[in-house]
Design a protein around this motif. Structure first.
Motif: not given
Length: 606
Positions: A84-94
């Motif tokens: 959800n954008s870069a630098f410390g934003k919510n991230t998913s790894v599939f």
């Protein structure tokens, strides 16, 4: 774009190999000496393991110059990320098309992840505090318990080695008013190794969403501390401890009075214990651990909500050699999750106890490996999982492997207890995975091929009719991974390619945010003091929604980098990311950075 990205990837991967094949005798392939412990909890070289493994060491991390942890993972074999954008934003790894909370994150052996949402906070991992990353693709629940349906990513923090204290430091900055700095010291004696480092990263960031909230940049800052120490007594008993602690603030856009616009976070992993050589063939290890995933959320500077989750762990493991051909690992682990929140959960804690065993048999040309685990969970009861793998040395350079394994994912606190959403009748998600693969290693070259199929049952989703979480979905995920590389004293080349078919069996649609094709190429060339390199990351289209009506276009990114050795202890680095200033999204409505440049000055005492 697909053909262009693939053609470029293949060309870049092959160019140094064809042009400099005579360089091969200068060095052995990296994978011959690269060891990993995540696949089975014991040390093996990448060539020996019967799993699909990728190892990213400190040398590669510094060469790639990542600004965030996912820069190291994106486009690797079987790996896709969404932010959800870069630098410390919510991230998913599939991993291999499974959900983000189907990939278990370990930090120095400590289980990470939010007990409420279930996913790991990948966005808060500081690259500068990391010594090595091990990515194991495929189920590992029979060794680690819940969550490892798609695989395991283990992060190892910086560590010291025998020798006098050596100082390392860096300072850098660049686009978006970004700056970073850090310092550390590491060393060791005959019996003691130690490492200590601190770092800070801060950026104004970019505007996360257009036409949502304020039209300004949404910043991020992260201050991290890492330390690791071990001490061995004269009788062989070893004491060890490690800590990675990060805290900071991340900003984002709020679309209403019902969502926050910033969050203060704490992300931490603590572990300590001892190893005892009981006999020449039996080592035992006892360890305790603690992890935190905490967030305090704000709207216009006023408190909005709090979600703090903490996990206490204990693990007793035994490594036993039985003769010269049988190796046995057996142990018991337990952890308790606790939630502290202003949201009233019906339950705020639960425990899990697991017993596991792994057996490896050396049958000469063949290797056989089996693992079995039984988990007893306070909420859903008992679960047994297992895995069986067979390897064959087909020739001096080719090793074949096949495996079959079962895995599960326990429901989260949100799935079970969140007011108006939770469902106490939920069952764990179940999976079955079959994999066939092979690895080729000769001189400076290596290539790894894996074909896999996962059937996933009891997937947990929100049922709009029942207005709560339900076990309603089934998925079939199959694909092909290809990874290869070439390394000499002058060239370093890595390439990966993944074909993925991730289907919701209820509807026949593709799972959301899974691209059928991803590719990555990293290529670097050194000229004495000077080196240049670049990466190409390409993804085909994906769908934002389960109905496959909202299409996310594919894209390709080019990142360039260079470094210059000013003196034996000083190095100047520079990187330009997204060179062609591409507009792209990995999650609908969330912006990603355009062209950006960064510089960094490093000091490493020799």
């Amino acid at each position: 774009m697909k053909r262009t990205a693939l053609s470029t990837a293949i060309l870049l991967a092959m160019t140094p190999a064809l042009a400099h094949a005579q360089d091969a005798p200068e060095t052995d392939a990296q994978t011959l000496d690269t060891v990993q412990v995540t696949a089975t909890r014991v040390t093996q070289t990448v060539d020996q393991t019967l799993s699909s493994v990728t190892v990213i060491d400190r040398e590669e991390i510094e060469r790639l110059q990542p600004k965030q942890f996912t820069d190291l993972l994106e486009g690797r074999a079987g790996i896709e990320t969404s932010q959800n954008s870069a630098f410390g934003k919510n991230t998913s790894v599939f991993t291999r098309g499974t959900s983000s909370d189907h990939t278990l994150l370990l930090i120095d052996g400590v289980r990470m992840g939010s007990a409420t949402s279930g996913g790991a906070s990948w966005q808060f991992l500081p690259p500068e505090e990391i010594e090595r990353v091990e990515v194991v693709r495929g189920p590992r629940t029979s060794i680690y318990g819940s969550d490892a349906i798609g695989g395991v990513v283990q992060v190892f923090t910086r560590e010291g080695r025998k020798g006098p204290p050596k100082v390392n430091a860096f300072v850098g900055g660049g686009s978006f008013n970004t700056w970073e700095a850090g310092v550390g010291v590491a060393g060791g004696t005959e019996n003691t190794n130690y490492s200590f480092s601190v770092s800070h990263f801060e950026t104004d960031g970019i505007n996360v969403q257009d036409d949502v909230g304020e039209d300004d940049r949404d910043g991020y800052d992260n201050t991290s501390l890492a330390t690791k120490v071990s001490h061995r007594l004269d009788n062989g008993i070893e004491f060890f401890g490690s800590l990675l602690y990060s805290e900071g603030t991340t900003e984002f856009d709020s679309g209403s009075a019902f969502s926050p616009d910033s969050s203060d976070f704490v992300h931490a992993a603590l572990r300590g214990g001892l190893r005892i050589p009981v006999t020449q063939r039996w080592d035992t290890e006892f360890a305790v651990g603690h992890s935190r995933d905490e967030s305090e959320n704000f709207l216009d500077g006023e408190f909005f909500s709090q979600f703090d989750t903490r996990r206490d762990m204990v693990d007793w493991r035994n490594d036993i050699e039985i003769g010269d051909r049988v190796y046995l690992i057996a142990g018991v682990d337990a952890h308790e999750d606790r939630v502290e929140s202003d949201t009233a959960y019906d339950e705020d804690s639960r425990y899990n106890v697991g017993a596991y065993t792994v057996m490896q048999l050396d049958l000469g040309r063949y290797d056989l490996e089996g693992s079995l685990r039984h988990d007893d969970n306070e909420q859903f009861g008992s679960k047994t999982t297992g895995q069986l793998a067979l390897g064959m040395q087909a020739s001096e350079a080719i090793r074949l492997r096949t495996s079959y394994g079962t895995a599960f994912k326990a429901p989260t606190f949100n799935d079970l207890y969140f007011p108006g959403f939770g469902n106490l009748e939920l069952e764990p998600e179940d999976s079955r995975t079959l994999e066939v693969g092979g690895r080729y290693t000769r001189g400076a070259y290596y290539a790894d091929l894996a074909i896999f199929r996962t059937e996933l049952d009891q997937m947990i989703s929100f049922d709009p009719v029942a207005s709560r979480a339900e076990n309603i979905d089934e998925a079939r995920i199959q694909g092909v991974e290809l990874e290869g590389g070439y390394e000499t004293s002058r060239w370093v080349s890595r390439a990966s390619l993944t074909f993925l078919d991730a289907e919701d069996r209820e509807t026949g649609n593709e799972l959301r945010r899974r691209s059928p094709l991803t590719a990555r190429v990293d290529l670097d060339r050194s000229f004495q003091r000077f080196s240049v390199g670049g990466s190409i990351i390409a993804k085909s289209r994906a769908y934002e929604d389960a109905a496959n009506e909202d299409r996310l276009p594919g894209y390709g990114l080019v990142n360039l980098r260079a470094s210059y050795q000013l003196a034996p202890e000083w190095q100047l680095q520079a990187t330009v990311n997204n060179v062609f200033d591409k507009d792209y999204e990995t999650a609908r409505g969330y912006n990603n950075p355009g062209r950006a440049a960064f510089v960094k000055l490093r000091y490493q005492q020799r």
